[in-house]
Motif scaffolding. Sequence first.
Motif, PDB file in Angstrom:
ATOM      1  N   ASN A 118      50.738   9.873-117.778  1.00 42.56           N
ATOM      2  CA  ASN A 118      49.769   8.918-118.295  1.00 42.56           C
ATOM      3  C   ASN A 118      50.501   7.677-118.778  1.00 42.56           C
ATOM      4  O   ASN A 118      51.733   7.676-118.922  1.00 42.56           O
ATOM      5  N   ALA A 119      49.771   6.599-119.042  1.00 43.73           N
ATOM      6  CA  ALA A 119      50.390   5.393-119.591  1.00 43.73           C
ATOM      7  C   ALA A 119      49.632   4.893-120.819  1.00 43.73           C
ATOM      8  O   ALA A 119      50.218   4.628-121.856  1.00 43.73           O
ATOM      9  N   ASN A 120      48.320   4.745-120.717  1.00 46.78           N
ATOM     10  CA  ASN A 120      47.525   4.369-121.890  1.00 46.78           C
ATOM     11  C   ASN A 120      46.061   4.694-121.638  1.00 46.78           C
ATOM     12  O   ASN A 120      45.624   4.812-120.501  1.00 46.78           O
ATOM     13  N   SER A 121      45.324   4.842-122.737  1.00 44.18           N
ATOM     14  CA  SER A 121      43.937   5.304-122.650  1.00 44.18           C
ATOM     15  C   SER A 121      43.057   4.511-123.600  1.00 44.18           C
ATOM     16  O   SER A 121      43.545   3.820-124.507  1.00 44.18           O
ATOM     17  N   ALA A 122      41.737   4.635-123.396  1.00 39.55           N
ATOM     18  CA  ALA A 122      40.777   3.981-124.278  1.00 39.55           C
ATOM     19  C   ALA A 122      40.978   4.451-125.712  1.00 39.55           C
ATOM     20  O   ALA A 122      41.286   5.619-125.959  1.00 39.55           O
ATOM     21  N   GLN A 123      40.780   3.531-126.655  1.00 36.60           N
ATOM     22  CA  GLN A 123      41.047   3.826-128.054  1.00 36.60           C
ATOM     23  C   GLN A 123      39.795   4.234-128.819  1.00 36.60           C
ATOM     24  O   GLN A 123      39.784   5.216-129.554  1.00 36.60           O
ATOM     25  N   GLY A 124      38.725   3.486-128.700  1.00 37.08           N
ATOM     26  CA  GLY A 124      37.504   3.752-129.471  1.00 37.08           C
ATOM     27  C   GLY A 124      36.752   2.450-129.677  1.00 37.08           C
ATOM     28  O   GLY A 124      36.807   1.558-128.849  1.00 37.08           O
ATOM     29  N   VAL A 125      36.045   2.347-130.788  1.00 35.63           N
ATOM     30  CA  VAL A 125      35.326   1.111-131.137  1.00 35.63           C
ATOM     31  C   VAL A 125      35.832   0.633-132.488  1.00 35.63           C
ATOM     32  O   VAL A 125      35.671   1.339-133.485  1.00 35.63           O
ATOM     33  N   PRO A 126      36.475  -0.542-132.530  1.00 35.60           N
ATOM     34  CA  PRO A 126      36.768  -1.444-131.409  1.00 35.60           C
ATOM     35  C   PRO A 126      37.854  -0.880-130.502  1.00 35.60           C
ATOM     36  O   PRO A 126      38.610   0.004-130.902  1.00 35.60           O
ATOM     37  N   ASP A 127      37.925  -1.424-129.303  1.00 37.33           N
ATOM     38  CA  ASP A 127      38.904  -0.986-128.316  1.00 37.33           C
ATOM     39  C   ASP A 127      39.844  -2.153-128.010  1.00 37.33           C
ATOM     40  O   ASP A 127      39.685  -3.249-128.543  1.00 37.33           O
ATOM     41  N   PHE A 128      40.809  -1.891-127.115  1.00 36.45           N
ATOM     42  CA  PHE A 128      41.778  -2.945-126.798  1.00 36.45           C
ATOM     43  C   PHE A 128      41.310  -3.837-125.642  1.00 36.45           C
ATOM     44  O   PHE A 128      42.048  -4.728-125.223  1.00 36.45           O
ATOM     45  N   SER A 129      40.085  -3.596-125.144  1.00 34.46           N
ATOM     46  CA  SER A 129      39.491  -4.537-124.198  1.00 34.46           C
ATOM     47  C   SER A 129      38.044  -4.757-124.601  1.00 34.46           C
ATOM     48  O   SER A 129      37.412  -3.884-125.217  1.00 34.46           O
ATOM     49  N   ALA A 130      37.508  -5.938-124.272  1.00 32.61           N
ATOM     50  CA  ALA A 130      36.140  -6.277-124.673  1.00 32.61           C
ATOM     51  C   ALA A 130      35.536  -7.269-123.699  1.00 32.61           C
ATOM     52  O   ALA A 130      36.248  -8.025-123.023  1.00 32.61           O
ATOM     53  N   ILE A 131      34.203  -7.254-123.626  1.00 31.11           N
ATOM     54  CA  ILE A 131      33.466  -8.332-122.969  1.00 31.11           C
ATOM     55  C   ILE A 131      33.139  -9.339-124.058  1.00 31.11           C
ATOM     56  O   ILE A 131      32.510  -9.000-125.067  1.00 31.11           O
ATOM     57  N   LEU A 132      33.569 -10.580-123.855  1.00 30.36           N
ATOM     58  CA  LEU A 132      33.485 -11.615-124.887  1.00 30.36           C
ATOM     59  C   LEU A 132      32.530 -12.726-124.465  1.00 30.36           C
ATOM     60  O   LEU A 132      32.373 -13.009-123.274  1.00 30.36           O
ATOM     61  N   THR A 133      31.929 -13.363-125.451  1.00 28.67           N
ATOM     62  CA  THR A 133      31.056 -14.498-125.189  1.00 28.67           C
ATOM     63  C   THR A 133      30.988 -15.378-126.431  1.00 28.67           C
ATOM     64  O   THR A 133      31.477 -14.990-127.506  1.00 28.67           O
ATOM     65  N   ALA A 134      30.398 -16.551-126.279  1.00 32.76           N
ATOM     66  CA  ALA A 134      30.217 -17.446-127.425  1.00 32.76           C
ATOM     67  C   ALA A 134      29.073 -16.926-128.300  1.00 32.76           C
ATOM     68  O   ALA A 134      28.136 -16.303-127.797  1.00 32.76           O
ATOM     69  N   PRO A 135      29.129 -17.178-129.602  1.00 33.59           N
ATOM     70  CA  PRO A 135      28.094 -16.636-130.499  1.00 33.59           C
ATOM     71  C   PRO A 135      26.695 -17.186-130.231  1.00 33.59           C
ATOM     72  O   PRO A 135      25.702 -16.548-130.587  1.00 33.59           O
ATOM     73  N   ASP A 136      26.603 -18.365-129.610  1.00 35.38           N
ATOM     74  CA  ASP A 136      25.289 -18.969-129.339  1.00 35.38           C
ATOM     75  C   ASP A 136      24.896 -18.872-127.866  1.00 35.38           C
ATOM     76  O   ASP A 136      24.033 -19.603-127.390  1.00 35.38           O
ATOM     77  N   SER A 137      25.527 -17.941-127.122  1.00 40.46           N
ATOM     78  CA  SER A 137      25.267 -17.850-125.677  1.00 40.46           C
ATOM     79  C   SER A 137      23.934 -17.180-125.359  1.00 40.46           C
ATOM     80  O   SER A 137      23.430 -17.295-124.237  1.00 40.46           O
ATOM     81  N   GLY A 138      23.389 -16.451-126.313  1.00 42.63           N
ATOM     82  CA  GLY A 138      22.171 -15.684-126.040  1.00 42.63           C
ATOM     83  C   GLY A 138      22.454 -14.348-125.387  1.00 42.63           C
ATOM     84  O   GLY A 138      21.529 -13.587-125.074  1.00 42.63           O
ATOM     85  N   ILE A 139      23.729 -14.055-125.178  1.00 43.74           N
ATOM     86  CA  ILE A 139      24.129 -12.780-124.568  1.00 43.74           C
ATOM     87  C   ILE A 139      24.483 -11.818-125.708  1.00 43.74           C
ATOM     88  O   ILE A 139      25.452 -12.034-126.436  1.00 43.74           O
ATOM     89  N   GLU A 140      23.699 -10.778-125.846  1.00 46.92           N
ATOM     90  CA  GLU A 140      23.897  -9.852-126.958  1.00 46.92           C
ATOM     91  C   GLU A 140      24.279  -8.443-126.507  1.00 46.92           C
ATOM     92  O   GLU A 140      24.738  -7.647-127.321  1.00 46.92           O
ATOM     93  N   SER A 141      24.088  -8.142-125.238  1.00 54.26           N
ATOM     94  CA  SER A 141      24.428  -6.820-124.714  1.00 54.26           C
ATOM     95  C   SER A 141      24.731  -6.962-123.227  1.00 54.26           C
ATOM     96  O   SER A 141      24.428  -8.002-122.616  1.00 54.26           O
ATOM     97  N   PRO A 142      25.327  -5.923-122.592  1.00 58.28           N
ATOM     98  CA  PRO A 142      25.681  -6.043-121.173  1.00 58.28           C
ATOM     99  C   PRO A 142      24.524  -6.418-120.259  1.00 58.28           C
ATOM    100  O   PRO A 142      24.721  -7.178-119.297  1.00 58.28           O
ATOM    101  N   ALA A 143      23.310  -5.935-120.519  1.00 59.01           N
ATOM    102  CA  ALA A 143      22.177  -6.280-119.647  1.00 59.01           C
ATOM    103  C   ALA A 143      21.899  -7.774-119.647  1.00 59.01           C
ATOM    104  O   ALA A 143      21.405  -8.329-118.653  1.00 59.01           O
ATOM    105  N   ASP A 144      22.245  -8.455-120.739  1.00 61.92           N
ATOM    106  CA  ASP A 144      22.014  -9.900-120.834  1.00 61.92           C
ATOM    107  C   ASP A 144      22.953 -10.705-119.948  1.00 61.92           C
ATOM    108  O   ASP A 144      22.791 -11.931-119.822  1.00 61.92           O
ATOM    109  N   LEU A 145      23.920 -10.040-119.320  1.00 58.80           N
ATOM    110  CA  LEU A 145      24.845 -10.737-118.429  1.00 58.80           C
ATOM    111  C   LEU A 145      24.186 -11.124-117.107  1.00 58.80           C
ATOM    112  O   LEU A 145      24.733 -11.933-116.352  1.00 58.80           O
ATOM    113  N   GLU A 146      23.026 -10.560-116.816  1.00 57.16           N
ATOM    114  CA  GLU A 146      22.295 -10.937-115.606  1.00 57.16           C
ATOM    115  C   GLU A 146      22.105 -12.457-115.548  1.00 57.16           C
ATOM    116  O   GLU A 146      21.725 -13.084-116.535  1.00 57.16           O
ATOM    117  N   GLY A 147      22.409 -13.033-114.385  1.00 51.46           N
ATOM    118  CA  GLY A 147      22.216 -14.466-114.198  1.00 51.46           C
ATOM    119  C   GLY A 147      23.321 -15.324-114.756  1.00 51.46           C
ATOM    120  O   GLY A 147      23.235 -16.556-114.713  1.00 51.46           O
TER     121      GLY A 147
END
Length: 324
Positions: A118-147
Amino acid sequence: MRTTHRPAVPALLAATLLTVAACSGDDDDASGESSTDENGLTPVTISTQPIVDSAPLYLGVDQGFYEEEGIDLTIENASGGAAVIPSVVSGEHQFGRGNLLSTMIARDQGLDLECIANANSAQGVPDFSAILTAPDSGIESPADLEGHTVSINNLNNIGEAIIRTAIERDGGDPSLVDFVELGFAEVPQAIESGQIEAGWAVEPFVTEALDLGQVAISWPFYEFHEDLDVSCVFTSGQVLEEDPELVAAFQRATDRALEFADENPDEVRRITGTYTEIDESVLERMVLPRFTPEMSREAAEFLAEKALEYGMLTNEPDLDALLP
């Protein structure tokens, strides 16, 4: 309707790697029975990216774990993950570290590679990777990434697989997302400038983005599967066949290094600072991967299932042959 940009690079890469594989038998430096140096150690090289995921390898050298197994390990920095697999297939390096799906894809394309640790694994919440956006983007969850335009470091690889899964689980349609390639280091500024509306990044760039006021809407490694093993240490079938004792020794040392890294996060941060240019204040705060010798068969099966569903693999991988 949004479409995902899918360049012809994977097919070209496959053809290139198959050519390299055909020539690899002529290289005696990194295959065949290994010779020892004047100290009685076997010189070995591993190709990996200079990121926190590689910390156990550096700690294994630092703590003498490889030396105790008779190995004089040299860690070669790769410019990117795409360079690691060819260097192992060609025999330039005996070992490599890369993400698990890339290794599955390489085998799917006919390359003889096997994970030996093995080399490395998911840690938990928070994790070492994330989907990021601006606070005023209107994107609040993965489904909001549509479009919206969402960046990942490589199309048709692990990032796209886990984000598509996150969108589906949240009730969205990933086919309506415009995935584009962008390096992790560029994500915070690309969001800041409006070049992209959301982006996937790993540490230290997640912490840098949060420092800019951006928000994480998903921790996709952990949310994909809580035991997801993100990357592995692998070698070629040729090295396994011709020098099984070396492979076994390397595996033992790497497993010790993984255990040490997981038990000593301060040492992980210290050693990472010796081979990266991460700002010390970020290094102290960023989320580390989980390091464990055990690999989750269940998580690997789910990753293979989703990769097949999304067309990233053409055949169901033989996990008995791939995993340690």
